[in-house]
Scaffold this motif. Sequence first.
Motif, mmCIF file in Angstrom:
data_model
loop_
_atom_site.group_PDB
_atom_site.id
_atom_site.type_symbol
_atom_site.label_atom_id
_atom_site.label_comp_id
_atom_site.label_asym_id
_atom_site.label_seq_id
_atom_site.Cartn_x
_atom_site.Cartn_y
_atom_site.Cartn_z
ATOM 1 N N TYR A 11 -7.637 76.198 19.549
ATOM 2 C CA TYR A 11 -8.663 76.333 20.584
ATOM 3 C C TYR A 11 -8.197 77.293 21.672
ATOM 4 O O TYR A 11 -7.055 77.237 22.121
ATOM 5 C CB TYR A 11 -8.963 74.970 21.204
ATOM 6 C CG TYR A 11 -9.900 75.043 22.393
ATOM 7 C CD1 TYR A 11 -11.226 75.426 22.239
ATOM 8 C CD2 TYR A 11 -9.442 74.718 23.680
ATOM 9 C CE1 TYR A 11 -12.086 75.501 23.329
ATOM 10 C CE2 TYR A 11 -10.301 74.780 24.771
ATOM 11 C CZ TYR A 11 -11.624 75.172 24.589
ATOM 12 O OH TYR A 11 -12.467 75.238 25.667
ATOM 13 N N GLN A 12 -9.120 78.185 22.077
ATOM 14 C CA GLN A 12 -8.824 79.144 23.138
ATOM 15 C C GLN A 12 -9.816 78.944 24.283
ATOM 16 O O GLN A 12 -11.004 79.222 24.128
ATOM 17 C CB GLN A 12 -8.921 80.581 22.607
ATOM 18 C CG GLN A 12 -7.956 80.869 21.459
ATOM 19 C CD GLN A 12 -8.086 82.295 20.968
ATOM 20 O OE1 GLN A 12 -8.249 83.221 21.764
ATOM 21 N NE2 GLN A 12 -7.996 82.479 19.664
ATOM 22 N N PRO A 13 -9.378 78.439 25.415
ATOM 23 C CA PRO A 13 -10.287 78.192 26.547
ATOM 24 C C PRO A 13 -10.902 79.486 27.066
ATOM 25 O O PRO A 13 -10.364 80.574 26.873
ATOM 26 C CB PRO A 13 -9.364 77.563 27.604
ATOM 27 C CG PRO A 13 -8.144 77.127 26.853
ATOM 28 C CD PRO A 13 -7.985 78.071 25.711
ATOM 29 N N GLY A 14 -12.038 79.322 27.720
ATOM 30 C CA GLY A 14 -12.643 80.459 28.401
ATOM 31 C C GLY A 14 -13.891 81.000 27.762
ATOM 32 O O GLY A 14 -14.672 81.702 28.416
ATOM 33 N N THR A 15 -14.128 80.721 26.494
ATOM 34 C CA THR A 15 -15.326 81.235 25.840
ATOM 35 C C THR A 15 -16.269 80.123 25.390
ATOM 36 O O THR A 15 -17.476 80.304 25.393
ATOM 37 C CB THR A 15 -14.944 82.073 24.602
ATOM 38 O OG1 THR A 15 -14.135 81.272 23.734
ATOM 39 C CG2 THR A 15 -14.167 83.317 25.004
ATOM 40 N N LEU A 16 -15.742 78.990 25.024
ATOM 41 C CA LEU A 16 -16.551 77.893 24.503
ATOM 42 C C LEU A 16 -15.878 76.579 24.861
ATOM 43 O O LEU A 16 -14.642 76.479 24.847
ATOM 44 C CB LEU A 16 -16.677 78.028 22.982
ATOM 45 C CG LEU A 16 -17.593 77.050 22.256
ATOM 46 C CD1 LEU A 16 -19.042 77.229 22.711
ATOM 47 C CD2 LEU A 16 -17.510 77.251 20.749
ATOM 48 N N TRP B 218 -16.414 73.656 20.188
ATOM 49 C CA TRP B 218 -15.393 74.267 19.325
ATOM 50 C C TRP B 218 -14.989 73.318 18.203
ATOM 51 O O TRP B 218 -14.947 73.701 17.033
ATOM 52 C CB TRP B 218 -14.188 74.658 20.176
ATOM 53 C CG TRP B 218 -13.007 75.164 19.391
ATOM 54 C CD1 TRP B 218 -12.063 74.414 18.745
ATOM 55 C CD2 TRP B 218 -12.650 76.527 19.176
ATOM 56 N NE1 TRP B 218 -11.140 75.214 18.141
ATOM 57 C CE2 TRP B 218 -11.472 76.523 18.388
ATOM 58 C CE3 TRP B 218 -13.187 77.744 19.573
ATOM 59 C CZ2 TRP B 218 -10.830 77.698 17.994
ATOM 60 C CZ3 TRP B 218 -12.544 78.920 19.183
ATOM 61 C CH2 TRP B 218 -11.396 78.888 18.404
ATOM 62 N N ASP B 219 -14.683 72.094 18.548
ATOM 63 C CA ASP B 219 -14.252 71.125 17.538
ATOM 64 C C ASP B 219 -15.348 70.862 16.516
ATOM 65 O O ASP B 219 -15.070 70.699 15.317
ATOM 66 C CB ASP B 219 -13.837 69.818 18.214
ATOM 67 C CG ASP B 219 -12.529 69.948 18.984
ATOM 68 O OD1 ASP B 219 -11.777 70.909 18.714
ATOM 69 O OD2 ASP B 219 -12.264 69.095 19.857
ATOM 70 N N LEU C 77 -17.575 83.368 20.655
ATOM 71 C CA LEU C 77 -16.225 82.924 20.316
ATOM 72 C C LEU C 77 -15.217 83.948 20.813
ATOM 73 O O LEU C 77 -15.594 85.060 21.198
ATOM 74 C CB LEU C 77 -16.096 82.776 18.791
ATOM 75 C CG LEU C 77 -17.016 81.759 18.123
ATOM 76 C CD1 LEU C 77 -16.851 81.829 16.598
ATOM 77 C CD2 LEU C 77 -16.730 80.354 18.619
ATOM 78 N N PRO C 78 -13.941 83.595 20.811
ATOM 79 C CA PRO C 78 -12.925 84.611 21.157
ATOM 80 C C PRO C 78 -13.062 85.818 20.212
ATOM 81 O O PRO C 78 -13.449 85.668 19.052
ATOM 82 C CB PRO C 78 -11.604 83.872 20.942
ATOM 83 C CG PRO C 78 -11.962 82.437 21.107
ATOM 84 C CD PRO C 78 -13.336 82.286 20.575
ATOM 85 N N GLY C 79 -12.772 86.999 20.706
ATOM 86 C CA GLY C 79 -12.912 88.219 19.908
ATOM 87 C C GLY C 79 -12.153 88.117 18.590
ATOM 88 O O GLY C 79 -11.123 87.468 18.494
ATOM 89 N N PHE C 80 -12.701 88.804 17.574
ATOM 90 C CA PHE C 80 -12.080 88.678 16.257
ATOM 91 C C PHE C 80 -10.737 89.381 16.167
ATOM 92 O O PHE C 80 -10.038 89.269 15.184
ATOM 93 C CB PHE C 80 -13.025 89.186 15.144
ATOM 94 C CG PHE C 80 -13.508 90.609 15.313
ATOM 95 C CD1 PHE C 80 -12.759 91.672 14.823
ATOM 96 C CD2 PHE C 80 -14.717 90.873 15.911
ATOM 97 C CE1 PHE C 80 -13.218 92.980 14.943
ATOM 98 C CE2 PHE C 80 -15.193 92.170 16.030
ATOM 99 C CZ PHE C 80 -14.439 93.232 15.555
ATOM 100 N N GLY C 81 -10.341 90.059 17.254
ATOM 101 C CA GLY C 81 -8.999 90.604 17.286
ATOM 102 C C GLY C 81 -8.026 89.631 17.930
ATOM 103 O O GLY C 81 -6.826 89.823 17.905
#
Length: 206
Positions: free
Chosen positions: A155-160, A165-166, A201-205
């Motif tokens: 999980y990466q905070p800040g976008t969702l 996310w879960d 979502l977080p960028g695909f990079g």
Amino acid sequence: MRAVAFAVLFVLATACSAPDSAQTTGPTPPSEAPAAAEPLDTARAPAVTAQSDTLKVVRRRHLFSSPTTPDVFTLALRGSSLLGGEATLTITDGSGQVIFREVLSAADLEASLVYEMKQSTATATEREAFVRKRMDEFFADKNFRTPAISPQQAYQPGTLDRAAWDELRRQPKTIGFQYLVGKEDARRVVWSPLKKQVVQLPGFGG
């Protein structure tokens, strides 16, 4: 006899001096009436229509918000020139409802040309060809990923938020769509059943 003659002359004189009501109160002759103003032209078609400035449109039907009914992905570039236009990205679900919209500039589509240039500058023809190519490849198969979030992805905070996310991570058939804006802004979107909307979502990079 003199009295009678005098009376006749008096009556004639009075009749000749009476005003002519037909000349003073009658309507103005048609030749002297003021000309009517021309009505405003409100029925004339406008010079520019909604489609007249459309330069290029690409569409793709792909499963996204529904597991059974494809959505329509559209990228429409409008403007006075291919290099100065504005591209609208939309996703429309099976019922005809637009569930996602984003506006990109032609410069956003052109920026990654620098990675393919063999010389320090590019001609206007080369730049226009690259914009067309970017649009043609915008909805390529490689830009749709299943699942949108892999079970191993942290999980990466800040976008969702974490709950959404879960939920997405527990569903292996979710479909994510990714696209590049500018040179390095790699974006990803997916339909969230929990939120009933498209989320980023977080960028695909990343």
